[in-house]
Design an enzyme around this catalytic site. Sequence first.
Site, short mmCIF file in Angstrom:
data_model
loop_
_atom_site.label_atom_id
_atom_site.label_comp_id
_atom_site.label_asym_id
_atom_site.label_seq_id
_atom_site.Cartn_x
_atom_site.Cartn_y
_atom_site.Cartn_z
N TYR A 104 -16.92 16.73 -15.48
CA TYR A 104 -17.47 15.36 -15.43
C TYR A 104 -18.53 15.28 -14.30
O TYR A 104 -18.34 15.83 -13.22
CB TYR A 104 -16.33 14.36 -15.19
CG TYR A 104 -16.81 13.00 -14.79
CD1 TYR A 104 -17.73 12.30 -15.57
CD2 TYR A 104 -16.38 12.41 -13.59
CE1 TYR A 104 -18.19 11.05 -15.19
CE2 TYR A 104 -16.84 11.16 -13.21
CZ TYR A 104 -17.75 10.49 -14.01
OH TYR A 104 -18.22 9.26 -13.63
N LYS B 64 -9.20 6.28 -18.87
CA LYS B 64 -9.53 6.77 -20.21
C LYS B 64 -8.34 6.59 -21.16
O LYS B 64 -7.90 5.48 -21.37
CB LYS B 64 -10.00 8.23 -20.11
CG LYS B 64 -11.06 8.44 -19.02
CD LYS B 64 -12.29 7.62 -19.28
CE LYS B 64 -13.46 7.79 -18.33
NZ LYS B 64 -13.26 7.65 -16.91
N ARG C 282 0.85 -1.20 0.00
CA ARG C 282 0.00 0.00 0.00
C ARG C 282 0.88 1.25 0.00
O ARG C 282 0.60 2.23 -0.67
CB ARG C 282 -0.95 -0.01 1.21
CG ARG C 282 -1.67 1.32 1.39
CD ARG C 282 -2.94 1.26 2.27
NE ARG C 282 -2.86 0.39 3.40
CZ ARG C 282 -2.17 0.64 4.52
NH1 ARG C 282 -1.47 1.76 4.65
NH2 ARG C 282 -2.18 -0.23 5.50
N ASP D 223 -7.71 18.79 -14.41
CA ASP D 223 -8.00 17.42 -14.79
C ASP D 223 -7.74 17.34 -16.30
O ASP D 223 -8.48 17.90 -17.10
CB ASP D 223 -9.47 17.11 -14.45
CG ASP D 223 -9.87 15.70 -14.83
OD1 ASP D 223 -9.23 15.10 -15.72
OD2 ASP D 223 -10.86 15.20 -14.25
#
Length: 389
Positions: A107, A204, A54, A179
């Site tokens: 978005y 994406k 992690r 973004d």
Amino acid sequence: MTNQNHSFDTRSIHIGEEPEYLEGSNNEVVVPIYLSSTFARKQVNNHGRFEYSRTSNPTRLALEKRYASLEQTRFGLGLASGLAAETLLLFTLLKPGDHIIGFDDLYGGTKRLLNQWTAQYDLQVSLVDATRPELIEKAIQQRTKLIWLESPTNPLLKVCDIAAISEIAHRHNLLVIVDNTFLSPYFQNPILLGADIVCHSVTKYIGGHSDVIGGAVMLNDEKLYEKLKFNQNALGMVPSPFDCYLVLRGLKTLSLRMERHQSNAMAIATYLENHSKVARVYYPGLPSHPQYTLNRTQASGFGGMVSFEIKGGEKEAVQFLESLELFTLAESLGGVESLIEHPALMTHASITKKERELAGIKDSLIRVSVGVEDITDLLKDLDLAFEKI
Ligand code: P1T
């Protein structure tokens, strides 16, 4: 040894996967998927390069190096999704009472985060039309800390002046986050234009094959990076080693894919602009786009996303969408296959109708993620669907 002086295409293949990076292993040409969740140490107080996956993992580290290289930043972080990247930025950099200015077209999931979650943490949000930088300056309050942008935006492909907004922001000591999902680092590097932090939905274009959910954050400021890295571990927002491998693999063809996405998108946008059943086309590569020139000055391309309004309303839009055969009716974007969707009923359904209307998202709006298929086949599919309405 790959270095930052190599071109984008070279870096997107090699950075993070140089054989010397894998010293001590078998000099693999491709970084292995390191599945180990933990790493043995010889002494209680001294762990080796890795401690616990992690916190850091060799496959993820290779990808994080590549993220930084492609956005031309000092640091990169891999997150479990685009929204995990946004959550990390919005909720761990800000304090209760802080104020955020966001683009009024974003978005739907980002708007949901800004509209529904921020209130619980006493964060204030103002959404403004960032195509007019003076409106950003006007919206700045004493408690404003951060400006959140997309350029081009999802789904209306609005473009904002990243350098001008960054200049305003820095005069007021504010952070600018962009973004950069729609153009990918291949076409645009917001940090070079003055932004402070870039984030991506890796799901994406960066991943590119609709088979992985991921997010990324890239930045230069070491203090901010250390804070975000600490929080990435503390909150556990990490991607799996397998997902990191998929993204490393996908990135190798980013430049090839983006060029083809763009040439296909340009052909489709031009076709739509000349179609009698189309009311309006949104694509920053068309000279008719209001920010066509601005986009040309701050990015090297226009990308593969095209939106358009079909004549009529929801009924015609749905009929058209359900008549297509090659374009897959699905949320998401940026994969090699063409996807198409209805923002008001799908990706932006989580925001109220009133807000959608204010932002200009009509029921006749259709959003296309243009894939890399043969353009003749794509145009034929559009033709057949138009004939059915
Ligand atoms: O889906 P996820 O990886 O969590 O990324 C969220 C996200 C962030 N930013 C932008 C610009 C996005 O487009 C997205 C996700 N968008 C879709 C799923 C979509 O169909 O628009």
